[in-house]
Scaffold this active site. Sequence first.
Site, PDB file in Angstrom:
ATOM      1  N   THR A  19       2.563   6.158 -14.197  1.00 21.32           N
ATOM      2  CA  THR A  19       2.044   6.335 -15.550  1.00 21.32           C
ATOM      3  C   THR A  19       3.186   6.527 -16.554  1.00 21.32           C
ATOM      4  O   THR A  19       4.343   6.738 -16.176  1.00 21.32           O
ATOM      5  CB  THR A  19       1.135   7.571 -15.616  1.00 21.32           C
ATOM      6  OG1 THR A  19       1.930   8.737 -15.318  1.00 21.32           O
ATOM      7  CG2 THR A  19      -0.014   7.472 -14.624  1.00 21.32           C
ATOM      8  N   GLU A  70       2.047   1.419 -11.216  1.00 25.29           N
ATOM      9  CA  GLU A  70       3.451   1.628 -10.813  1.00 25.29           C
ATOM     10  C   GLU A  70       4.094   2.791 -11.561  1.00 25.29           C
ATOM     11  O   GLU A  70       5.268   2.738 -11.932  1.00 25.29           O
ATOM     12  CB  GLU A  70       4.262   0.333 -10.974  1.00 25.29           C
ATOM     13  CG  GLU A  70       3.802  -0.741 -10.005  1.00 25.29           C
ATOM     14  CD  GLU A  70       4.803  -1.842  -9.799  1.00 25.29           C
ATOM     15  OE1 GLU A  70       6.016  -1.573  -9.807  1.00 25.29           O
ATOM     16  OE2 GLU A  70       4.366  -2.988  -9.609  1.00 25.29           O
ATOM     17  N   GLU A  75      -2.707   6.676  -2.558  1.00 28.91           N
ATOM     18  CA  GLU A  75      -3.866   7.199  -1.842  1.00 28.91           C
ATOM     19  C   GLU A  75      -4.728   8.011  -2.803  1.00 28.91           C
ATOM     20  O   GLU A  75      -4.279   8.384  -3.894  1.00 28.91           O
ATOM     21  CB  GLU A  75      -3.421   8.076  -0.670  1.00 28.91           C
ATOM     22  CG  GLU A  75      -2.652   7.312   0.390  1.00 28.91           C
ATOM     23  CD  GLU A  75      -2.219   8.173   1.567  1.00 28.91           C
ATOM     24  OE1 GLU A  75      -1.567   7.631   2.482  1.00 28.91           O
ATOM     25  OE2 GLU A  75      -2.526   9.390   1.573  1.00 28.91           O
ATOM     26  N   HIS A 126      -8.801  -8.511 -36.188  1.00 31.41           N
ATOM     27  CA  HIS A 126      -9.926  -9.428 -36.007  1.00 31.41           C
ATOM     28  C   HIS A 126     -11.234  -8.849 -36.547  1.00 31.41           C
ATOM     29  O   HIS A 126     -12.214  -9.576 -36.709  1.00 31.41           O
ATOM     30  CB  HIS A 126     -10.115  -9.761 -34.521  1.00 31.41           C
ATOM     31  CG  HIS A 126      -9.185 -10.800 -33.992  1.00 31.41           C
ATOM     32  ND1 HIS A 126      -7.876 -10.528 -33.666  1.00 31.41           N
ATOM     33  CD2 HIS A 126      -9.364 -12.125 -33.746  1.00 31.41           C
ATOM     34  CE1 HIS A 126      -7.293 -11.630 -33.209  1.00 31.41           C
ATOM     35  NE2 HIS A 126      -8.174 -12.615 -33.254  1.00 31.41           N
ATOM     36  N   GLY A 127     -11.251  -7.543 -36.804  1.00 36.18           N
ATOM     37  CA  GLY A 127     -12.466  -6.912 -37.301  1.00 36.18           C
ATOM     38  C   GLY A 127     -13.588  -6.983 -36.277  1.00 36.18           C
ATOM     39  O   GLY A 127     -13.356  -6.843 -35.075  1.00 36.18           O
ATOM     40  N   GLY A 128     -14.795  -7.233 -36.736  1.00 32.59           N
ATOM     41  CA  GLY A 128     -15.946  -7.293 -35.831  1.00 32.59           C
ATOM     42  C   GLY A 128     -15.802  -8.353 -34.767  1.00 32.59           C
ATOM     43  O   GLY A 128     -16.268  -8.180 -33.627  1.00 32.59           O
ATOM     44  N   GLY A 147       0.780  -1.228   0.000  1.00 36.50           N
ATOM     45  CA  GLY A 147       0.000   0.000   0.000  1.00 36.50           C
ATOM     46  C   GLY A 147       0.812   1.278   0.000  1.00 36.50           C
ATOM     47  O   GLY A 147       1.458   1.626   0.999  1.00 36.50           O
TER      48      GLY A 147
END
Length: 384
Positions: free
Chosen positions: A367, A365, A129, A340-342, A126
Amino acid sequence: MMKNSVDTEQLLMIQQSARDFALAHIKPYIMAWDEPQKFPIELFKKLGEYGFMGILVPEEYGGAGLSYQEYIVVLDEISKVCGSIGLSVAAHNSLCTNHILSFANEEQKKKYLPKLATGEWIGAWGLTETGSGSDAGGLSTVGVLDGDHYVINGNKTFITHAISGDVAVVMVRTGEKGDKHGVSAFIIEKGTPGFTAGQKMDKLGMRASETASLFFDNCRVHKSQMIGDIGTGFVQALKLLDGGRISIAALSLGIARGAYECALKYAQEREQFNKPIFEFQDVSFKLADMATEIQASELLVQHAAQLKDQGEKVTKAGAMAKLYASETAVKVSNESVQIHGGYGFTKDFAAEKYFRDAKLCTIGEGTSAIQKMVIAREIKKDVV
């Protein structure tokens, strides 16, 4: 331990082991985890059995005792199959576990590393924030000494494994705000009174990697849980992020590789106007660019990992690898959808998931803008 060289045969064996694991234990369940945003705790116990939860941890503490070069190969192979699992493996290994390995005292290492390295426990880390994302020096979570305990109040956000984690390494302000020597690191176990997690965040991508906030409400933590000396937490975090960025670069590389390979396969199978779409220059040139940029990313990541193993400073190399590989992952996954298209816009094909997962790599970690800032600061030192 410093490792100047890595045995090629061993590296290939580890790579194959990670590849086999990913195909057998991850690939069949990708969407079953992604759709409901399920964090598969049972998978991470199995990852621990294979040594993938303590890759960098020495054998004396229950880990695999491998190098950074071997670590990035594992991340690459896992992330090629699923970025979510790659992200969680990276966060557990390079942040929480590696923070304890790098800076904790012997008693703390013996207590926590064996559980983390074997996957018995899952780790969280952690720093971020709500009001201090990239401004890591502006932490508002405060720890005040009261006898033999620090009373901690505040919160952390965007924390991987916030809910399921058994232990977290948390950066807490013990001095003046903005002072890089005013932050200390603490090991806080799940179940400590006043230490709770928020709701799981609903995310665009990396959905099987759990993300939530951590809250501290008069949380009393014994002073023996501090890592290193008081006021050294911020410096520890910065050093850790140097190496952590290499792992995110490897994560990015794996995602890019996965997106590229599924596009290459599709382009040779899909026919239009009586020939595979690969035969159209627009498609083949896209794939040529993708292959080239993936190769360049791999070289940057390998270079940074080699420097790390040699004990060299990796601030610039790690930032360069993370910047280039993460932006490549976004570009390659975008082009994969396009090829891949659609079908690339449907969940029937893997391209859309790579596309969703890749974006986080340019944010987590640090930008891309932060990486450029770090690189600019470092190259300024090169001026004679």
